[in-house]
Design a protein around this motif. Structure first.
Motif, PDB file in Angstrom:
ATOM      1  N   SER A  81     -56.480  -9.576   1.284  1.00  0.00           N
ATOM      2  CA  SER A  81     -55.185  -8.930   1.467  1.00  0.00           C
ATOM      3  C   SER A  81     -55.358  -7.422   1.416  1.00  0.00           C
ATOM      4  CB  SER A  81     -54.203  -9.359   0.363  1.00  0.00           C
ATOM      5  OG  SER A  81     -54.723  -9.011  -0.891  1.00  0.00           O
ATOM      6  N   SER A  82     -54.639  -6.721   2.245  1.00  0.00           N
ATOM      7  CA  SER A  82     -54.703  -5.259   2.260  1.00  0.00           C
ATOM      8  C   SER A  82     -53.313  -4.695   2.028  1.00  0.00           C
ATOM      9  CB  SER A  82     -55.246  -4.760   3.605  1.00  0.00           C
ATOM     10  OG  SER A  82     -54.408  -5.169   4.654  1.00  0.00           O
ATOM     11  N   GLU A  83     -53.239  -3.689   1.174  1.00  0.00           N
ATOM     12  CA  GLU A  83     -51.975  -3.058   0.885  1.00  0.00           C
ATOM     13  C   GLU A  83     -51.775  -1.867   1.815  1.00  0.00           C
ATOM     14  OE1 GLU A  83     -50.865  -2.800  -3.348  1.00  0.00           O
ATOM     15  OE2 GLU A  83     -52.959  -3.319  -3.704  1.00  0.00           O
ATOM     16  N   ARG A  84     -50.531  -1.670   2.191  1.00  0.00           N
ATOM     17  CA  ARG A  84     -50.217  -0.589   3.116  1.00  0.00           C
ATOM     18  C   ARG A  84     -50.366   0.763   2.412  1.00  0.00           C
ATOM     19  NH1 ARG A  84     -45.483   2.054   3.978  1.00  0.00           N
ATOM     20  NH2 ARG A  84     -44.446   0.626   2.544  1.00  0.00           N
ATOM     21  N   SER A  85     -50.997   1.696   3.109  1.00  0.00           N
ATOM     22  CA  SER A  85     -51.112   3.045   2.574  1.00  0.00           C
ATOM     23  C   SER A  85     -49.747   3.733   2.642  1.00  0.00           C
ATOM     24  CB  SER A  85     -52.139   3.854   3.364  1.00  0.00           C
ATOM     25  OG  SER A  85     -53.420   3.282   3.234  1.00  0.00           O
ATOM     26  N   GLU A  86     -49.469   4.589   1.651  1.00  0.00           N
ATOM     27  CA  GLU A  86     -48.193   5.299   1.586  1.00  0.00           C
ATOM     28  C   GLU A  86     -48.445   6.801   1.565  1.00  0.00           C
ATOM     29  OE1 GLU A  86     -45.088   3.427  -1.061  1.00  0.00           O
ATOM     30  OE2 GLU A  86     -46.877   2.450  -1.864  1.00  0.00           O
ATOM     31  N   VAL A  87     -47.669   7.520   2.359  1.00  0.00           N
ATOM     32  CA  VAL A  87     -47.757   8.972   2.415  1.00  0.00           C
ATOM     33  C   VAL A  87     -46.374   9.552   2.152  1.00  0.00           C
ATOM     34  CG1 VAL A  87     -48.306  10.987   3.815  1.00  0.00           C
ATOM     35  CG2 VAL A  87     -49.659   8.892   4.068  1.00  0.00           C
ATOM     36  N   LEU A  88     -46.297  10.442   1.165  1.00  0.00           N
ATOM     37  CA  LEU A  88     -45.054  11.136   0.846  1.00  0.00           C
ATOM     38  C   LEU A  88     -45.249  12.631   1.072  1.00  0.00           C
ATOM     39  CD1 LEU A  88     -43.783   9.597  -2.524  1.00  0.00           C
ATOM     40  CD2 LEU A  88     -42.722   9.367  -0.286  1.00  0.00           C
ATOM     41  N   LEU A  89     -44.327  13.253   1.772  1.00  0.00           N
ATOM     42  CA  LEU A  89     -44.305  14.704   1.897  1.00  0.00           C
ATOM     43  C   LEU A  89     -43.186  15.208   1.005  1.00  0.00           C
ATOM     44  CD1 LEU A  89     -44.762  15.117   5.759  1.00  0.00           C
ATOM     45  CD2 LEU A  89     -46.513  15.038   3.968  1.00  0.00           C
ATOM     46  N   VAL A  90     -43.551  15.846  -0.082  1.00  0.00           N
ATOM     47  CA  VAL A  90     -42.574  16.358  -1.046  1.00  0.00           C
ATOM     48  C   VAL A  90     -42.312  17.819  -0.707  1.00  0.00           C
ATOM     49  CG1 VAL A  90     -42.039  16.722  -3.480  1.00  0.00           C
ATOM     50  CG2 VAL A  90     -43.481  14.785  -2.791  1.00  0.00           C
ATOM     51  N   THR A  91     -41.080  18.128  -0.358  1.00  0.00           N
ATOM     52  CA  THR A  91     -40.753  19.484   0.049  1.00  0.00           C
ATOM     53  C   THR A  91     -39.359  19.832  -0.463  1.00  0.00           C
ATOM     54  OG1 THR A  91     -40.681  20.990   1.945  1.00  0.00           O
ATOM     55  CG2 THR A  91     -39.811  18.768   2.289  1.00  0.00           C
ATOM     56  N   GLY A  92     -38.854  20.979  -0.022  1.00  0.00           N
ATOM     57  CA  GLY A  92     -37.523  21.398  -0.464  1.00  0.00           C
ATOM     58  C   GLY A  92     -37.521  22.823  -0.952  1.00  0.00           C
ATOM     59  N   MET A  93     -36.499  23.150  -1.713  1.00  0.00           N
ATOM     60  CA  MET A  93     -36.300  24.519  -2.176  1.00  0.00           C
ATOM     61  C   MET A  93     -37.132  24.831  -3.415  1.00  0.00           C
ATOM     62  SD  MET A  93     -34.228  25.819  -0.001  1.00  0.00           S
ATOM     63  CE  MET A  93     -33.742  27.319  -0.852  1.00  0.00           C
ATOM     64  N   SER A  94     -37.664  26.039  -3.455  1.00  0.00           N
ATOM     65  CA  SER A  94     -38.369  26.500  -4.649  1.00  0.00           C
ATOM     66  C   SER A  94     -37.387  26.542  -5.817  1.00  0.00           C
ATOM     67  CB  SER A  94     -38.967  27.884  -4.409  1.00  0.00           C
ATOM     68  OG  SER A  94     -39.876  27.866  -3.331  1.00  0.00           O
ATOM     69  N   GLY A  95     -37.787  25.959  -6.939  1.00  0.00           N
ATOM     70  CA  GLY A  95     -36.913  25.904  -8.105  1.00  0.00           C
ATOM     71  C   GLY A  95     -36.078  24.648  -8.172  1.00  0.00           C
ATOM     72  N   ALA A  96     -36.224  23.746  -7.189  1.00  0.00           N
ATOM     73  CA  ALA A  96     -35.410  22.528  -7.179  1.00  0.00           C
ATOM     74  C   ALA A  96     -36.085  21.369  -7.889  1.00  0.00           C
ATOM     75  CB  ALA A  96     -35.077  22.127  -5.737  1.00  0.00           C
ATOM     76  N   GLY A  97     -37.330  21.553  -8.343  1.00  0.00           N
ATOM     77  CA  GLY A  97     -37.979  20.497  -9.113  1.00  0.00           C
ATOM     78  C   GLY A  97     -39.143  19.813  -8.429  1.00  0.00           C
ATOM     79  N   ARG A  98     -39.752  20.469  -7.442  1.00  0.00           N
ATOM     80  CA  ARG A  98     -40.866  19.837  -6.743  1.00  0.00           C
ATOM     81  C   ARG A  98     -42.037  19.567  -7.684  1.00  0.00           C
ATOM     82  NH1 ARG A  98     -40.108  24.293  -2.869  1.00  0.00           N
ATOM     83  NH2 ARG A  98     -41.857  25.130  -4.061  1.00  0.00           N
ATOM     84  N   SER A  99     -42.354  20.526  -8.549  1.00  0.00           N
ATOM     85  CA  SER A  99     -43.492  20.353  -9.457  1.00  0.00           C
ATOM     86  C   SER A  99     -43.255  19.207 -10.428  1.00  0.00           C
ATOM     87  CB  SER A  99     -43.756  21.651 -10.235  1.00  0.00           C
ATOM     88  OG  SER A  99     -44.122  22.695  -9.357  1.00  0.00           O
ATOM     89  N   ARG A 100     -42.023  19.072 -10.907  1.00  0.00           N
ATOM     90  CA  ARG A 100     -41.703  17.967 -11.812  1.00  0.00           C
ATOM     91  C   ARG A 100     -41.820  16.636 -11.083  1.00  0.00           C
ATOM     92  NH1 ARG A 100     -42.207  15.548 -16.449  1.00  0.00           N
ATOM     93  NH2 ARG A 100     -40.424  14.279 -17.061  1.00  0.00           N
ATOM     94  N   ALA A 101     -41.337  16.578  -9.849  1.00  0.00           N
ATOM     95  CA  ALA A 101     -41.445  15.350  -9.060  1.00  0.00           C
ATOM     96  C   ALA A 101     -42.904  14.990  -8.826  1.00  0.00           C
ATOM     97  CB  ALA A 101     -40.719  15.513  -7.729  1.00  0.00           C
ATOM     98  N   ALA A 102     -43.732  15.998  -8.544  1.00  0.00           N
ATOM     99  CA  ALA A 102     -45.154  15.748  -8.331  1.00  0.00           C
ATOM    100  C   ALA A 102     -45.808  15.205  -9.595  1.00  0.00           C
ATOM    101  CB  ALA A 102     -45.848  17.030  -7.881  1.00  0.00           C
ATOM    102  N   ALA A 103     -45.430  15.739 -10.766  1.00  0.00           N
ATOM    103  CA  ALA A 103     -46.002  15.267 -12.023  1.00  0.00           C
ATOM    104  C   ALA A 103     -45.633  13.810 -12.285  1.00  0.00           C
ATOM    105  CB  ALA A 103     -45.524  16.154 -13.176  1.00  0.00           C
ATOM    106  N   VAL A 104     -44.397  13.443 -11.974  1.00  0.00           N
ATOM    107  CA  VAL A 104     -43.962  12.057 -12.160  1.00  0.00           C
ATOM    108  C   VAL A 104     -44.763  11.122 -11.255  1.00  0.00           C
ATOM    109  CG1 VAL A 104     -42.031  10.454 -11.866  1.00  0.00           C
ATOM    110  CG2 VAL A 104     -41.649  12.704 -12.897  1.00  0.00           C
ATOM    111  N   LEU A 105     -44.940  11.515 -10.000  1.00  0.00           N
ATOM    112  CA  LEU A 105     -45.717  10.683  -9.077  1.00  0.00           C
ATOM    113  C   LEU A 105     -47.165  10.557  -9.536  1.00  0.00           C
ATOM    114  CD1 LEU A 105     -44.289  12.068  -5.712  1.00  0.00           C
ATOM    115  CD2 LEU A 105     -43.912   9.780  -6.649  1.00  0.00           C
TER     116      LEU A 105
END
Length: 326
Positions: free
Chosen positions: A40-64
């Motif tokens: 069995s093979s699992e599907r690869s997943e790609v996320l592009l995390v973007t948006g406004m500076s100061g909106a929480g991108r770094s926190r979202a990246a840490a959670v992921l």
């Protein structure tokens, strides 16, 4: 001499190559492929995390990253395609989250072309756009006392306006849009887990450690429990060479007045606070039981606490830091 007559009604065997269904495997060899299932093979997943500076991108990246995603931050878009090409659904990097934003300045303009190449090559991806209102963004930049990456000689609001213009096309095509204006860091983490990563609340992992006070308190302990109020089996000749993992020592310690009631009461104390740890996005709890040398009492009682918490449905592991040091 005449040739012998051929018997009537004799069917001649057809050559192998003339058969409609010639055998493909020599006789006697089992057809393994007919019963072996494909891996069995699992599907690869790609996320592009973007948006406004100061909106929480770094926190979202840490959670992921905590959820075992491979996270790259501030990567030039032109490097995304080769990085995605290195992913493997059967091993190595399977889930990739790339934080791309206007900090890349002139490189950021290349993102549109990279996304189009993903589409052309059938690469599945999702865009996560984090946003907040202008007042919230200004307040966050003032709190950290840092300039907006695009404000140049202007104000923070000038930088925000420039970034909104640059990222508008990504906001319009985002698969997940998160407005973080009214979210604290814990609420943002919860939203990322549920809406972005598709994962619910993580269960609480409890580690129960035994230790000896003579060697120091464990630095990573959330709770420290001193069990030196109980008689020390070290002074019992028959038990001195044993440890708290041996039945004789465990029975002795738990048979002391108040010992078992103490551990059961502590399990009752731990159970209602676990929800609070999870609500505060702290999925790990370390409880340290200490005696003098970390060999008898702390080992026996920490093992018993682990058993009680497992019986209540918690994920628990026992560690004995100082066992064997004497």
């Amino acid at each position: 001499m005449t040739a012998p007559e051929q018997p009537e009604h004799v069917e001649h065997a057809q050559p192998e190559h003339d058969r409609d269904d010639p055998p493909t495997v020599p006789g006697g060899i089992p057809l393994l492929e007919s019963v072996t299932t494909k891996p069995s093979s699992e599907r690869s997943e790609v996320l592009l995390v973007t948006g406004m500076s100061g909106a929480g991108r770094s926190r979202a990246a840490a959670v992921l990253e905590d959820l075992d995603w491979y996270v790259v931050d501030n990567l030039p878009p032109r490097l995304l395609a080769p990085l995605v090409g290195m992913m493997s659904p059967t091993g190595g990097v399977r889930r990739l989250a790339a934080v791309v934003d206007a900090r890349g300045k002139e490189f950021f303009s290349e993102l549109e072309g990279v996304i189009e190449s993903f589409r052309a090559h059938g690469i599945e991806y999702r865009i996560i756009f984090l946003d907040a209102d202008d007042a919230t963004l200004v307040r966050r930049f003032e709190q950290v006392r840092r300039p907006h990456p695009l404000q140049d000689e202007g104000t923070i609001l000038d930088g925000i306006a420039a970034e909104r213009e640059l990222t508008e096309h990504l906001r319009a095509r985002a698969d997940v849009y998160l407005d973080t204006s009214r979210l604290n860091v814990h609420e943002l983490a919860s939203r990322v887990r549920s809406e972005v990563a598709g994962e619910g609340q993580r269960p609480l992992d409890i580690t129960v450690v035994s230790f000896g006070f003579k060697y120091g308190i464990p630095l990573d302990a959330d709770h420290v429990v001193d069990v030196r109020f109980l008689s020390n089996p070290y002074w019992v000749t028959e038990l001195r060479h044993l440890t708290g993992k041996d039945e004789a020592v465990s029975s002795y310690v738990l048979g002391l007045a108040g010992a078992e009631a103490f551990v059961e009461g502590y399990a009752d104390l731990v159970e209602p606070i676990t929800a609070g740890y999870l609500a505060e996005q702290k999925p790990y709890l370390t409880i340290a039981f200490g005696c003098t040398g970390g060999k008898h009492r702390s080992v026996a009682l920490s093992e018993h606490l682990g058993e009680l918490l497992r019986a209540r449905g918690f994920s628990v592991r026992n560690l004995h830091r100082d066992l064997g040091r004497e």
